[in-house]
Design a protein around this motif. Structure first.
Motif, PDB file in Angstrom:
ATOM      1  N   PRO A   1       0.833  -1.204   0.000  1.00 61.71           N
ATOM      2  CA  PRO A   1       0.000   0.000   0.000  1.00 61.71           C
ATOM      3  C   PRO A   1       0.864   1.249   0.000  1.00 61.71           C
ATOM      4  O   PRO A   1       2.002   1.216   0.472  1.00 61.71           O
ATOM      5  N   ASN A   2       0.330   2.318  -0.533  1.00 62.53           N
ATOM      6  CA  ASN A   2       1.076   3.573  -0.582  1.00 62.53           C
ATOM      7  C   ASN A   2       0.871   4.334   0.728  1.00 62.53           C
ATOM      8  O   ASN A   2       0.002   5.192   0.834  1.00 62.53           O
ATOM      9  N   ARG A   3       1.711   3.976   1.733  1.00 60.59           N
ATOM     10  CA  ARG A   3       1.675   4.707   2.994  1.00 60.59           C
ATOM     11  C   ARG A   3       3.094   5.035   3.386  1.00 60.59           C
ATOM     12  O   ARG A   3       4.040   4.363   2.960  1.00 60.59           O
ATOM     13  N   ALA A   4       3.255   6.074   4.190  1.00 59.03           N
ATOM     14  CA  ALA A   4       4.599   6.596   4.473  1.00 59.03           C
ATOM     15  C   ALA A   4       5.533   5.502   4.987  1.00 59.03           C
ATOM     16  O   ALA A   4       6.677   5.394   4.559  1.00 59.03           O
ATOM     17  N   ASP A   5       5.005   4.662   5.922  1.00 56.83           N
ATOM     18  CA  ASP A   5       5.901   3.656   6.502  1.00 56.83           C
ATOM     19  C   ASP A   5       6.367   2.635   5.449  1.00 56.83           C
ATOM     20  O   ASP A   5       7.530   2.257   5.388  1.00 56.83           O
ATOM     21  N   TYR A   6       5.424   2.210   4.595  1.00 62.18           N
ATOM     22  CA  TYR A   6       5.818   1.246   3.549  1.00 62.18           C
ATOM     23  C   TYR A   6       6.746   1.885   2.545  1.00 62.18           C
ATOM     24  O   TYR A   6       7.710   1.272   2.080  1.00 62.18           O
ATOM     25  N   LEU A   7       6.463   3.140   2.210  1.00 58.81           N
ATOM     26  CA  LEU A   7       7.304   3.833   1.235  1.00 58.81           C
ATOM     27  C   LEU A   7       8.731   3.938   1.752  1.00 58.81           C
ATOM     28  O   LEU A   7       9.692   3.702   1.006  1.00 58.81           O
ATOM     29  N   ALA A   8       8.855   4.223   3.035  1.00 56.35           N
ATOM     30  CA  ALA A   8      10.190   4.337   3.629  1.00 56.35           C
ATOM     31  C   ALA A   8      10.923   2.996   3.543  1.00 56.35           C
ATOM     32  O   ALA A   8      12.094   2.930   3.150  1.00 56.35           O
ATOM     33  N   ARG A   9      10.212   1.922   3.889  1.00 57.63           N
ATOM     34  CA  ARG A   9      10.870   0.610   3.843  1.00 57.63           C
ATOM     35  C   ARG A   9      11.183   0.218   2.409  1.00 57.63           C
ATOM     36  O   ARG A   9      12.185  -0.447   2.138  1.00 57.63           O
ATOM     37  N   TRP A  10      10.294   0.608   1.484  1.00 63.43           N
ATOM     38  CA  TRP A  10      10.535   0.299   0.069  1.00 63.43           C
ATOM     39  C   TRP A  10      11.821   0.957  -0.427  1.00 63.43           C
ATOM     40  O   TRP A  10      12.640   0.335  -1.106  1.00 63.43           O
ATOM     41  N   ILE A  11      12.000   2.243  -0.049  1.00 65.83           N
ATOM     42  CA  ILE A  11      13.178   2.980  -0.532  1.00 65.83           C
ATOM     43  C   ILE A  11      14.452   2.301  -0.030  1.00 65.83           C
ATOM     44  O   ILE A  11      15.419   2.128  -0.774  1.00 65.83           O
ATOM     45  N   VAL A  12      14.428   1.869   1.229  1.00 62.90           N
ATOM     46  CA  VAL A  12      15.632   1.287   1.818  1.00 62.90           C
ATOM     47  C   VAL A  12      15.847  -0.143   1.329  1.00 62.90           C
ATOM     48  O   VAL A  12      16.974  -0.565   1.076  1.00 62.90           O
ATOM     49  N   ASP A  13      14.760  -0.878   1.168  1.00 65.31           N
ATOM     50  CA  ASP A  13      14.903  -2.330   1.006  1.00 65.31           C
ATOM     51  C   ASP A  13      13.855  -2.860   0.031  1.00 65.31           C
ATOM     52  O   ASP A  13      13.106  -3.784   0.335  1.00 65.31           O
ATOM     53  N   SER A  14      13.805  -2.308  -1.179  1.00 62.39           N
ATOM     54  CA  SER A  14      12.778  -2.755  -2.124  1.00 62.39           C
ATOM     55  C   SER A  14      12.997  -4.211  -2.528  1.00 62.39           C
ATOM     56  O   SER A  14      12.057  -4.918  -2.847  1.00 62.39           O
ATOM     57  N   GLN A  15      14.248  -4.662  -2.477  1.00 62.24           N
ATOM     58  CA  GLN A  15      14.527  -6.045  -2.881  1.00 62.24           C
ATOM     59  C   GLN A  15      13.907  -7.050  -1.911  1.00 62.24           C
ATOM     60  O   GLN A  15      13.703  -8.215  -2.268  1.00 62.24           O
TER      61      GLN A  15
END
Lengths: 327, 618
Positions: A284-298
């Motif tokens: 989902p597009n939420r700040a917490d997920y976005l932050a984790r995605w940027i750091v660790d999308s793999q």
């Protein structure tokens, strides 16, 4: 983790038997008829086998020299009647209904019969959408107006994908060097899930999309907003985030209209905050997920084309603040 | 009469079709185990949403290898290589295949190609673009490394083996039939293998060309499939499916052949409408060559093209329905004894009809375009390939077990294995229809919850475990029976064809006397068999000088001449080893070594042709 992915799955189903347009309804109705006939055929054959089982050992003929072919003549009638004549009739009927009648609603529409055109571009591994005649570009979530004939043009940026929103229409492959088209039409407003249907590499499983069907007025408003360049950051933190985005590696792959970021490998992020999901419906597009995605999308989408970046927590915080401001 | 060479060397140098058949059997069984293990890992990964038993990279290799293995390394070599090799000469009344050394060569090449392609899996770089390997995903740009090179070379290598087998079968069926066996007296099993062999011979060149093009694109810099340079990605698909659809019939028609032997034996009745069934077996393969593009309905071909191929698909239904009703009416009008082999054939008919009916649905183009590339298609073709090809293989394993080993299998465990496999496969594959209609695409290494796909996937995985247990019971039954089974005698089933006229296991030379044939159900022609016994006693038609074998005219089956057949030879295995080296060098881009290895092949061929086929002095 499980909960998070559960959330990502939400928003529309993609059930072929839950149609929301006349092409999809035609196909679903055809299926129900075919299924009924098929169960009849299967029951007939099963009945013959069960009949033989019930009568097993009852008659001692066969290789008996007196009558080596018991029941041969009536059996020929069955084989020719049920094996040639009857299936031929069924198959011709199906052929006429399927490929004479129903195909007219599912094949590529005449461009003049549609009210607007949308380009769907398959990428490893997300869908990009463009609205010719406007500057609007988005990813993962396609908006269309309700009860409007939309000419969908499917192309690919890399390998073969397949554009498929089962509740609205059949699928169509994206072939390199070609433009394939289908009609996109929805009877009711709502959210309909779709997914790439042609195996396209490591993250084929995470190449989902949502078709968001809106009233015509809502759609016009949405399209006008999407056509505008990105909103300028308003807070100091967000401005810092923009700086990181434009100076760092982000801009080499992503575009944000109105800034110097013009990359085309990853999704266009001009109005990222207006979307509900990220990464082809992976999270989902939420700040917490976005932050984790940027750091660790793999971690979420192993093999995707975005590397993991060594950013400080503060930098990530700033980036998220900037991106979440791109309404 | 001749004897086989004893010991390991006897197996390595053998040209006996029965020994080659057994070598094929054991090799394909091992590969079936590998393909099955891959399927079990896939099913375990999908048991519930968001599982991480394996990662996407491993998963992609597993489903690709599962498809390649089951099609190229299990079903084709099991039906043609094992069943065809062992049984065709026995049913034709011949003493060996037409080209015994070529027969051995095709096995050793097959073994080499199997080891070649499985090396990639053990190295963790197995093919990963699906068994139909669409470009551009399989191009060097999107799939660098050796994975797809293994695919191309492995498929070409394996194709050589299958082509040799097919050519050998065709000549054997046309020329090696016992005198008197005109076409109308040939068992339906042989018609099926004739049809499948023609299919292989004509379909494989298309695949070979395709994989050569891809190998060149990837390694030499050609542009067959490169759109930017004027190539075409759809060219790959057309060439692939021109092979790929006939392939489906190549997989199942031999299984039809097995069914048409088991049904008469256990109903004690000749197959109803024999000429129609024989023609249908040939027609289904022939028409199967005209339907390939129905695998490509979603690629955006013009409507008129699509509708043409849908019509061809409709026509191919008819030969199949003819056979289904002929089998069923044979059940009904005969005296069916539901022993394990016949149970498997009944199960096969059920599965084939279920899979065939969903197949008919695909001729409605819009429906095809809706469900293609979903689990609905997976359900359809597993009903066909597991149900219609593998069920008869299992039934055939039970049916001919007494002939091959001379022992009877145990009936109760046999029936238990059938019910486990039948219920297991239906639990495994039926829910795939539903989950496909609910929108689940194939080849996804995981899927989200919330779309309602969980219960179906759980059921499928449980079904796969039940199926596995059933297969283990089957193999265990046969293994125990081999050691503990009662002696079977030459003809435990009162079978219909010539293999039941000779001892179990058959002697090296198969037939001590060249049998007389006056119908397709030769073992039921008691007067002919009596005459054979009389001839044997009097020493007429015995041909005891070396490897002698009569050759017949192709259509009428008239006695034409007597030929001397080759015996044991080291050259087939040596040639296969030399060819394996060639393929390894190609994979490693060692072009100079490749040229030297080609010279090595020529040397082996020289040796091959230097040795004349002569029998050792008795």
């Amino acid at each position: 983790m499980l909960l998070l992915l559960t959330l990502a799955g939400c928003g529309g189903s993609q059930n072929t038997l839950n149609p929301h347009s006349h092409p999809a309804a035609d196909i679903a109705n055809l299926f129900w008829v075919m299924m009924a006939v098929s169960f009849g055929g299967l029951a007939l054959i099963t009945g013959l086998l069960v009949f033989a089982w019930v009568r097993r050992g009852r008659r001692g003929f066969g290789a008996d020299p007196d009558d080596p072919h018991p029941g041969e003549r009536p059996s020929w009638f069955v084989v020719v009647g049920m094996g040639v004549v009857f299936p031929l009739m069924v198959v011709i009927a199906l052929f006429v209904v399927g490929n004479g009648v129903i195909i007219s609603s599912t094949q590529a529409p005449a461009a003049s019969s549609t009210a607007m055109t949308v380009d769907a571009i398959g990428h490893q591994w997300y869908w990009a959408f463009r609205y010719p005649g406007t500057k609007a570009v988005t990813a993962g979530e396609l908006h269309i107006p309700v009860r409007t004939r939309v000419n969908l043009v499917a192309t690919t940026a890399d390998v073969i994908h397949s554009f498929w929103v089962p509740e609205l229409n059949r699928k169509v492959d994206t072939i390199p060097g070609r433009q394939n088209r289908i009609l996109l039409y929805a009877n009711t407003p709502g959210v309909f899930r779709g997914q790439c249907a042609e195996y396209c590499g490591l993250q084929h499983a995470h190449m989902g999309m949502l078709v968001i069907v809106q009233s015509k007025a809502q759609f016009r408003t949405w399209l006008a907003k999407q056509s505008a360049p990105a909103a300028a950051p308003t807070t100091a933190l967000a401005r810092h985030g923009e700086q990181i985005f434009l100076d760092g590696p982000c801009a080499s792959c992503h575009a944000i209209r109105g800034t110097s970021a013009r990359g085309f490998v990853g999704p266009d992020l001009t109005h990222l905050a207006s979307r509900t999901t990220l990464a082809g419906l992976t999270i989902p597009n939420r700040a917490d997920y976005l932050a984790r995605w940027i750091v660790d999308s793999q971690h979420f989408k192993p093999g995707n084309q975005m590397p993991d970046f060594n950013l400080s927590q503060r930098q990530v915080h700033a980036l998220v603040a900037y991106l979440e401001g791109l309404k | 009469m001749w004897q086989s060479r004893p010991g390991v060397l006897g197996w390595v140098m053998t040209t006996d079709h029965k020994r080659i058949g057994l070598l094929y059997f054991w090799t394909t069984l091992v590969l079936f185990g590998a393909g099955g293990a891959e399927a079990l890992i896939i099913r375990t990964q999908l048991i519930q949403p968001n599982q991480h038993v394996v990662g996407p990279s491993t998963y992609d290799q597993l489903f690709t290898m599962h498809g390649i293995t089951m099609i190229f390394f299990f079903i084709i070599p099991m039906t043609t290589g094992a069943f065809g090799n062992y049984l065709l000469p026995l049913m034709l009344g011949a003493r060996d295949m037409a080209f015994p050394r070529m027969n051995a060569l095709s096995f050793w090449i097959f073994l080499g190609s199997g080891i070649f392609i499985y090396t990639s899996l053990f190295l963790g770089i197995a093919p990963n673009a699906g068994w139909f390997d669409y470009v551009p995903l399989a191009n060097a740009k999107f799939d660098p490394g050796h994975a797809i090179d293994f695919y191309c070379l492995g498929i070409i290598f394996n194709g050589i083996s299958s082509s040799l087998t097919a050519a050998n079968f065709i000549v054997t069926i046309l020329k090696m039939r016992a005198p008197g066996m005109s076409f109308n007296r040939m068992p339906l099993f042989c018609f099926a293998f004739l049809a499948a062999s023609w299919g292989l011979l004509f379909a494989l060149p298309s695949l070979t060309a395709d994989t050569i093009f891809l190998f060149l694109d990837r390694n030499v810099g050609t542009h067959f499939f490169d759109v930017a340079k004027g190539g075409s990605t759809l060219l790959w698909q057309h060439l692939f499916w021109i092979f790929g659809h006939p392939e489906v019939y190549i997989l199942i028609v031999p299984a039809f052949g097995i069914a048409t032997e088991i049904i008469p034996a256990f109903t004690q009745r000749r197959v109803v409408a024999f000429p129609l069934v024989a023609v249908a077996e040939l027609l289904v393969v022939f028409i199967g060559f005209g339907v390939w593009a129905h695998h490509m309905f979603a690629t955006g071909m013009p409507t008129v093209t699509v509708v043409f191929f849908a019509a061809a698909t409709a026509v191919v239904v008819i030969p199949s329905t003819i056979q289904v009703f002929a089998w069923c009416m044979t059940f009904v009008t005969g005296n069916a004894r539901f022993k394990t082999p016949l149970l498997f054939i009944a199960g096969f008919i059920f599965m084939f009809v279920a899979g065939g009916l969903t197949g008919i649905m695909f001729l409605a183009v819009p429906f095809d375009q809706q469900v293609t590339d979903t689990y609905f298609v997976i359900a359809h073709f597993h009903y066909i390939i597991f149900g219609a090809a593998v069920f008869p293989i299992f039934g055939g394993m039970y049916f001919w077990f007494p002939k091959v080993t001379g022992k009877l299998y145990f009936e109760l465990p046999g029936q238990i294995s059938f019910w486990l496999i039948f219920l297991g496969t239906n639990l495994l594959f039926f829910p795939m229809h539903i989950v496909g209609l609910e929108g689940m695409p194939r080849r996804n290494y995981t899927y989200p919850s919330g779309l309602g796909w969980g219960p179906e996937n759980l059921a499928e995985t449980i079904g796969s475990y039940i199926t596995t247990v059933g297969i283990v019971v089957l193999l265990a039954n046969l293994l125990v029976s081999y050691f503990r089974g009662l002696p079977a005698g030459p003809d435990p089933w009162h079978g219909a064809t010539l293999e039941w006229t000779i001892p179990s296991p058959p002697p090296e030379y198969n037939f001590a006397v060249i049998p007389k044939v006056s119908s397709a159900y030769a073992n039921w022609d008691y007067a002919d068999r009596e005459e054979d016994r009389r001839k044997l006693a009097e020493g007429v038609m015995v041909l005891e000088q070396g490897h002698e074998q009569p050759v017949s005219s192709p259509v009428d089956g008239w006695w034409a001449e007597i030929v001397e057949m080759p015996h044991d030879s080291p050259w087939p295995i040596l040639l296969a080893v030399a060819m394996s080296i060639v393929f390894v060098l190609l994979l490693l881009h060692l072009w100079m070594g490749f040229c030297f290895a080609l010279a090595g092949i020529l040397l082996v061929l020289l040796g091959w042709h230097g040795e004349e086929p002569q029998e050792r002095e008795a």
